[in-house]
Motif scaffolding. Structure first.
Motif, PDB file in Angstrom:
ATOM      1  N   SER A 142      79.911 -35.899 -52.460  1.00  0.00           N
ATOM      2  CA  SER A 142      80.591 -36.099 -51.173  1.00  0.00           C
ATOM      3  C   SER A 142      81.780 -35.158 -51.014  1.00  0.00           C
ATOM      4  CB  SER A 142      81.067 -37.548 -51.072  1.00  0.00           C
ATOM      5  OG  SER A 142      81.817 -37.747 -49.906  1.00  0.00           O
ATOM      6  N   CYS A 143      82.031 -34.763 -49.790  1.00  0.00           N
ATOM      7  CA  CYS A 143      83.226 -33.969 -49.470  1.00  0.00           C
ATOM      8  C   CYS A 143      84.464 -34.861 -49.377  1.00  0.00           C
ATOM      9  CB  CYS A 143      83.028 -33.229 -48.150  1.00  0.00           C
ATOM     10  SG  CYS A 143      81.736 -31.973 -48.206  1.00  0.00           S
ATOM     11  N   THR A 144      84.233 -36.179 -49.283  1.00  0.00           N
ATOM     12  CA  THR A 144      85.348 -37.114 -49.236  1.00  0.00           C
ATOM     13  C   THR A 144      85.882 -37.339 -50.646  1.00  0.00           C
ATOM     14  OG1 THR A 144      84.362 -38.242 -47.336  1.00  0.00           O
ATOM     15  CG2 THR A 144      86.089 -39.419 -48.523  1.00  0.00           C
ATOM     16  N   LEU A 145      87.168 -37.095 -50.825  1.00  0.00           N
ATOM     17  CA  LEU A 145      87.774 -37.201 -52.144  1.00  0.00           C
ATOM     18  C   LEU A 145      88.627 -38.457 -52.256  1.00  0.00           C
ATOM     19  CD1 LEU A 145      88.946 -33.497 -52.673  1.00  0.00           C
ATOM     20  CD2 LEU A 145      86.721 -34.527 -53.217  1.00  0.00           C
ATOM     21  N   ASP A 146      88.656 -39.012 -53.457  1.00  0.00           N
ATOM     22  CA  ASP A 146      89.540 -40.127 -53.746  1.00  0.00           C
ATOM     23  C   ASP A 146      90.972 -39.607 -53.771  1.00  0.00           C
ATOM     24  OD1 ASP A 146      90.715 -42.486 -54.706  1.00  0.00           O
ATOM     25  OD2 ASP A 146      90.398 -41.855 -56.783  1.00  0.00           O
ATOM     26  N   GLU A 147      91.851 -40.232 -53.013  1.00  0.00           N
ATOM     27  CA  GLU A 147      93.230 -39.748 -52.900  1.00  0.00           C
ATOM     28  C   GLU A 147      93.954 -39.756 -54.240  1.00  0.00           C
ATOM     29  OE1 GLU A 147      95.300 -41.942 -49.950  1.00  0.00           O
ATOM     30  OE2 GLU A 147      94.062 -41.190 -48.273  1.00  0.00           O
ATOM     31  N   GLU A 148      93.641 -40.717 -55.082  1.00  0.00           N
ATOM     32  CA  GLU A 148      94.375 -40.845 -56.346  1.00  0.00           C
ATOM     33  C   GLU A 148      93.915 -39.835 -57.394  1.00  0.00           C
ATOM     34  OE1 GLU A 148      95.048 -44.248 -59.800  1.00  0.00           O
ATOM     35  OE2 GLU A 148      94.681 -44.865 -57.726  1.00  0.00           O
ATOM     36  N   THR A 149      92.587 -39.598 -57.481  1.00  0.00           N
ATOM     37  CA  THR A 149      92.060 -38.731 -58.541  1.00  0.00           C
ATOM     38  C   THR A 149      91.587 -37.377 -58.036  1.00  0.00           C
ATOM     39  OG1 THR A 149      89.820 -39.605 -58.290  1.00  0.00           O
ATOM     40  CG2 THR A 149      91.303 -40.770 -59.817  1.00  0.00           C
ATOM     41  N   ARG A 151      88.792 -36.749 -56.899  1.00  0.00           N
ATOM     42  CA  ARG A 151      87.381 -36.605 -57.242  1.00  0.00           C
ATOM     43  C   ARG A 151      86.519 -37.050 -56.065  1.00  0.00           C
ATOM     44  NH1 ARG A 151      85.933 -39.966 -62.230  1.00  0.00           N
ATOM     45  NH2 ARG A 151      84.039 -38.690 -62.120  1.00  0.00           N
ATOM     46  N   PRO A 152      85.308 -36.472 -55.917  1.00  0.00           N
ATOM     47  CA  PRO A 152      84.402 -36.942 -54.857  1.00  0.00           C
ATOM     48  C   PRO A 152      84.102 -38.425 -55.030  1.00  0.00           C
ATOM     49  CG  PRO A 152      83.615 -34.891 -55.812  1.00  0.00           C
ATOM     50  CD  PRO A 152      84.732 -35.360 -56.690  1.00  0.00           C
ATOM     51  N   ILE A 153      84.109 -39.159 -53.925  1.00  0.00           N
ATOM     52  CA  ILE A 153      83.883 -40.601 -54.057  1.00  0.00           C
ATOM     53  C   ILE A 153      82.475 -40.911 -54.568  1.00  0.00           C
ATOM     54  CG2 ILE A 153      85.601 -41.256 -52.333  1.00  0.00           C
ATOM     55  CD1 ILE A 153      83.277 -41.731 -50.365  1.00  0.00           C
ATOM     56  N   THR A 154      81.516 -40.000 -54.360  1.00  0.00           N
ATOM     57  CA  THR A 154      80.177 -40.251 -54.897  1.00  0.00           C
ATOM     58  C   THR A 154      80.154 -40.124 -56.412  1.00  0.00           C
ATOM     59  OG1 THR A 154      79.634 -37.965 -54.331  1.00  0.00           O
ATOM     60  CG2 THR A 154      78.833 -39.689 -52.846  1.00  0.00           C
ATOM     61  N   ASP A 155      81.029 -39.289 -56.990  1.00  0.00           N
ATOM     62  CA  ASP A 155      81.140 -39.249 -58.460  1.00  0.00           C
ATOM     63  C   ASP A 155      81.622 -40.600 -58.970  1.00  0.00           C
ATOM     64  OD1 ASP A 155      80.359 -36.640 -58.337  1.00  0.00           O
ATOM     65  OD2 ASP A 155      82.172 -35.796 -59.248  1.00  0.00           O
ATOM     66  N   LEU A 156      82.627 -41.160 -58.279  1.00  0.00           N
ATOM     67  CA  LEU A 156      83.106 -42.494 -58.647  1.00  0.00           C
ATOM     68  C   LEU A 156      82.010 -43.534 -58.434  1.00  0.00           C
ATOM     69  CD1 LEU A 156      86.669 -42.474 -56.997  1.00  0.00           C
ATOM     70  CD2 LEU A 156      86.032 -41.776 -59.308  1.00  0.00           C
ATOM     71  N   GLY A 157      81.247 -43.368 -57.346  1.00  0.00           N
ATOM     72  CA  GLY A 157      80.182 -44.307 -57.030  1.00  0.00           C
ATOM     73  C   GLY A 157      79.071 -44.291 -58.065  1.00  0.00           C
ATOM     74  N   MET A 158      78.702 -43.116 -58.558  1.00  0.00           N
ATOM     75  CA  MET A 158      77.656 -43.026 -59.586  1.00  0.00           C
ATOM     76  C   MET A 158      78.112 -43.687 -60.876  1.00  0.00           C
ATOM     77  SD  MET A 158      74.870 -41.456 -58.420  1.00  0.00           S
ATOM     78  CE  MET A 158      73.991 -40.494 -59.656  1.00  0.00           C
ATOM     79  N   GLU A 159      79.366 -43.514 -61.234  1.00  0.00           N
ATOM     80  CA  GLU A 159      79.896 -44.162 -62.431  1.00  0.00           C
ATOM     81  C   GLU A 159      79.979 -45.677 -62.231  1.00  0.00           C
ATOM     82  OE1 GLU A 159      83.591 -42.168 -62.982  1.00  0.00           O
ATOM     83  OE2 GLU A 159      82.641 -40.238 -63.456  1.00  0.00           O
ATOM     84  N   VAL A 199      83.396 -49.175 -43.825  1.00  0.00           N
ATOM     85  CA  VAL A 199      83.556 -48.834 -45.240  1.00  0.00           C
ATOM     86  C   VAL A 199      85.010 -48.634 -45.637  1.00  0.00           C
ATOM     87  CG1 VAL A 199      81.249 -47.833 -45.409  1.00  0.00           C
ATOM     88  CG2 VAL A 199      83.183 -46.385 -44.760  1.00  0.00           C
ATOM     89  N   ALA A 200      85.901 -48.508 -44.656  1.00  0.00           N
ATOM     90  CA  ALA A 200      87.324 -48.366 -44.968  1.00  0.00           C
ATOM     91  C   ALA A 200      87.866 -49.595 -45.692  1.00  0.00           C
ATOM     92  CB  ALA A 200      88.123 -48.122 -43.689  1.00  0.00           C
ATOM     93  N   ALA A 201      87.149 -50.724 -45.611  1.00  0.00           N
ATOM     94  CA  ALA A 201      87.588 -51.954 -46.281  1.00  0.00           C
ATOM     95  C   ALA A 201      87.364 -51.888 -47.789  1.00  0.00           C
ATOM     96  CB  ALA A 201      86.830 -53.161 -45.698  1.00  0.00           C
ATOM     97  N   PHE A 202      86.542 -50.946 -48.250  1.00  0.00           N
ATOM     98  CA  PHE A 202      86.153 -50.899 -49.657  1.00  0.00           C
ATOM     99  C   PHE A 202      87.118 -50.078 -50.504  1.00  0.00           C
ATOM    100  CE2 PHE A 202      81.570 -50.969 -47.901  1.00  0.00           C
ATOM    101  CZ  PHE A 202      81.601 -52.354 -47.785  1.00  0.00           C
ATOM    102  N   SER A 203      87.075 -50.320 -51.801  1.00  0.00           N
ATOM    103  CA  SER A 203      87.763 -49.453 -52.752  1.00  0.00           C
ATOM    104  C   SER A 203      87.024 -48.117 -52.807  1.00  0.00           C
ATOM    105  CB  SER A 203      87.766 -50.098 -54.140  1.00  0.00           C
ATOM    106  OG  SER A 203      86.442 -50.126 -54.675  1.00  0.00           O
ATOM    107  N   PRO A 204      87.657 -47.040 -53.319  1.00  0.00           N
ATOM    108  CA  PRO A 204      86.972 -45.733 -53.371  1.00  0.00           C
ATOM    109  C   PRO A 204      85.650 -45.772 -54.123  1.00  0.00           C
ATOM    110  CG  PRO A 204      89.324 -45.450 -53.748  1.00  0.00           C
ATOM    111  CD  PRO A 204      89.081 -46.931 -53.719  1.00  0.00           C
ATOM    112  N   SER A 205      85.586 -46.515 -55.220  1.00  0.00           N
ATOM    113  CA  SER A 205      84.343 -46.584 -55.999  1.00  0.00           C
ATOM    114  C   SER A 205      83.233 -47.279 -55.228  1.00  0.00           C
ATOM    115  CB  SER A 205      84.588 -47.312 -57.324  1.00  0.00           C
ATOM    116  OG  SER A 205      85.439 -46.568 -58.159  1.00  0.00           O
TER     117      SER A 205
END
Length: 617
Positions: A142-149, A151-159, A199-205
């Motif tokens: 994803s082009c959308t990045l987690d503000e804290e890390t 990292r692409p949110i899909t990388d967080l999502g796969m983990e 989806v704005a209600a969800f955590s980045p992962s």
């Protein structure tokens, strides 16, 4: 070499395949980096021979919607044009040092040759079952990045997906309720806020997991066949990969009815995995049946498996509408040996209307029921020249209920008459009522809460204009059952008293003297009323409440009009709204009419010769 190809490209010329069981395999040359130009070789092999290969599952279209042949692949000194998403998949799955064999439809089939496509499609079942593994490419990160890390949110999502699957497996092994798990709670914690904030209600992962499960790959029809038939699958997103058994574990963990799981939580979870559920259901179906039909015994004969698979894939996309039929034939064996294979051979010289009509007629004849007609709606005609009685299988159906719980024709069989005209279907049935009053069609089909509330007020006024009901029931009770098609959120017939308090709360708010905006707000925020409002909301699109000549209430298709006939056709679980057009009729769609849904208007002793013949066009 690369510069020469770019300056003077020569289009690759496909040699005709020589064997009936032959396919082309792509040998993907190794590369030291992602940016290295792609080189491949093609060769013909027989599927009857011992050959090792992988079969790619992907979608031609990028996440941004680009399906143009914008990329070039070097093949044996010439060029094959492919899409950007195919190009990205090839770069991700190739090895650094090893040549590897793949089957990839866009390259291994000559896409400009309809005759070859018609011959290769029946082989796809064998291709995906024979493949050692199936890399399932859902696109770049994803082009959308987690503000804290960052990292692409899909990388967080796969983990998250990987860890969530481990948590669910642990709960299963220990006999614990998975709802108590930390990651499960992270997914469902904001399920009420989701309906308002998205989806704005969800955590980045969790937002990353949502994006993974809603990538365009999940919406592609051919993918269901590929996923269901594969021996071993790996889901790949960007540089991250996870085995498909973990995806299955997560989907199963979310959609299963665990103790303490409320209806609204269940509905949220179903929505969370809605794009992936067809793949999960069909893969599970194939596992249980080993591609052999378990639907014929006691279920109306051959054709039931076809209905099940067609219904399960209705929400999926195919560029060519004919592929809604041809793209699921891998679930069936050879027509000579598999009685459930009722489909016509792939033939791209036929129109989509002819293919759909042929399949609908065959299913009716084979199953002796009209289950296949329950998704026919007169205002949903996405295929030119399609008869009103043939479902638009390339369009999402309007069902939000289970047909199985009804028996309007008392479990009778179809009375079918041959016509010799592919556009005509001759059936027998019984007229039971006539549409009398249908409210004005809304000016917009964007049913927000305000529009739903406005329609419900109009409909309840119409319902309470009836002085009595033919069954002797209270109008309030009839309205409760009608507006939700007598089904709850898990698509089962309502139990006695179910939704009673919720409906009363809903009706009290609806009939209050407050302004429309305030009423709409209260209907969807009051916990008691919300349960019924949310259920009835699903049935409102494409339908409207009407009264009939015999003082019934009927939830009918929005295109229904005064003087349309309400008919119970032999073999039908639901009544249908039909419109006379000269000596023939068109199906406007199925309807719910309280008081006739269990065969009350179609006596069991009704003889076929006493029924009226209806010629549908």
């Amino acid at each position: 070499m690369d510069e020469e190809i770019l300056l003077s490209p020569t289009e690759y010329k496909y040699a005709p395949l020589q064997g009936l069981h032959s396919v082309r395999l792509l040998t993907l040359h190794p590369a030291a980096s992602y940016e290295t130009p792609i080189r491949i070789s093609l060769r013909e092999v027989s599927l009857d021979a011992s050959v090792e290969f992988a079969a790619l599952s992907y979608t031609w279209t990028t996440i941004g919607g680009d399906c143009s042949l914008s990329k070039c692949v070097e093949c044996d000194g010439a060029i094959i044009k492919t899409t950007a998403n195919c190009d990205a998949a090839l770069r991700r799955i190739r090895h650094v040092e090893i040549f590897s064999n793949f089957w990839i439809d866009a390259i291994c089939i000559n896409q400009s040759n309809d005759d070859e496509k018609s011959l290769q499609i029946p082989l796809m079942r064998q291709i995906y079952r024979k493949a050692l593994w199936v890399p399932s490419w859902i696109g770049e990160a994803s082009c959308t990045l987690d503000e804290e890390t960052s990292r692409p949110i899909t990388d967080l999502g796969m983990e998250f997906l990987h860890n969530f699957a481990i948590e669910l497996q642990g709960s299963k092994d220990s006999g614990q309720n998975p709802r108590h798990g930390t990651l499960y709670q992270e997914v469902v914690r904001e399920h009420k806020a989701f309906w308002y904030c998205g989806v704005a209600a969800f955590s980045p992962s969790v937002r990353g997991l949502w994006e993974i499960l809603h990538r365009p790959w999940w919406k592609r029809l051919w993918v269901v066949q590929e996923v269901s038939l594969a021996r071993s699958l790996v889901l790949i997103c960007g540089s991250k990969a996870v085995t498909f058994d973990k995806v299955e574990m997560v989907i199963d963990g979310l959609v299963r009815k665990h103790p303490g799981k409320s209806d609204d939580e269940y509905e949220f979870c179903a929505n969370f995995v809605c794009s992936a559920i067809s793949h999960f259901a069909m893969r599970d179906f194939v596992k249980r049946t080993q591609l052999q039909s378990d639907c014929t015994s006691g279920n109306g004969g051959p054709g039931q498996k076809a209905i099940r698979i067609l219904d399960s894939t209705r929400n999926l996309c195919a560029t060519d509408p004919r592929d809604k039929i041809y793209g699921i034939q891998g679930f069936f064996g050879d027509p000579q040996s598999d009685p459930e294979n009722i489909f016509p051979a792939a033939d791209y010289s036929k129109t989509a209307a002819d293919v759909y009509a042929d399949v609908a007629r065959t299913i009716i004849i084979k199953t002796k029921t009209l289950d296949v007609l329950t998704t026919c709606y007169g205002f949903v005609r996405t295929v030119p020249d399609l008869p009103s009685w043939a479902p638009s299988w390339n369009h999402t159906p309007l069902e939000y209920f289970s047909v199985a719980g009804f028996k309007a024709s008392n479990n009778s069989y179809v009375v079918y008459e041959a016509s010799g005209d592919n556009q005509i279907l001759k059936l027998k049935g019984k007229r039971v009522d006539v549409v009398k009053h249908v409210p004005d069609i809304p000016r917009t089909l964007e049913y927000n809460h305000l529009e739903c509330t406005r329609l419900w007020r109009q409909w309840t006024d119409l319902a309470f204009s009836l002085q009595s009901y033919p069954t002797g029931e209270n109008i309030t009770d009839v309205l409760l059952h009608t507006l939700c098609w007598d089904n709850n959120t898990v698509f089962e017939r309502l139990a006695p008293g179910e939704y009673r308090k919720n409906f009363e709360a809903w009706l009290n708010i609806l009939q209050s003297s407050n302004p429309l905006e305030a009423v709409a707000k209260d209907l969807f925020e009051d916990e008691m009323a919300y349960s019924y409002a949310h259920r009835a909301e699903f049935l409102i699109w494409g339908r409207c409440l009407s009264t009939t000549v015999n003082s019934h209430l009927a939830l009918v298709p929005m295109s229904a009009s005064t003087d349309d006939q309400i008919v119970v056709l032999s073999g039908g679980k639901l009544p249908f709204v039909l419109r006379a057009t000269g000596s023939t009729f068109k199906i406007i769609g199925p309807c719910y009419m309280h008081g006739i849904m269990d065969g009350e208007a179609f006596p069991k002793e009704e003889a076929a010769e006493d029924l009226e013949s209806f010629t549908l066009r």
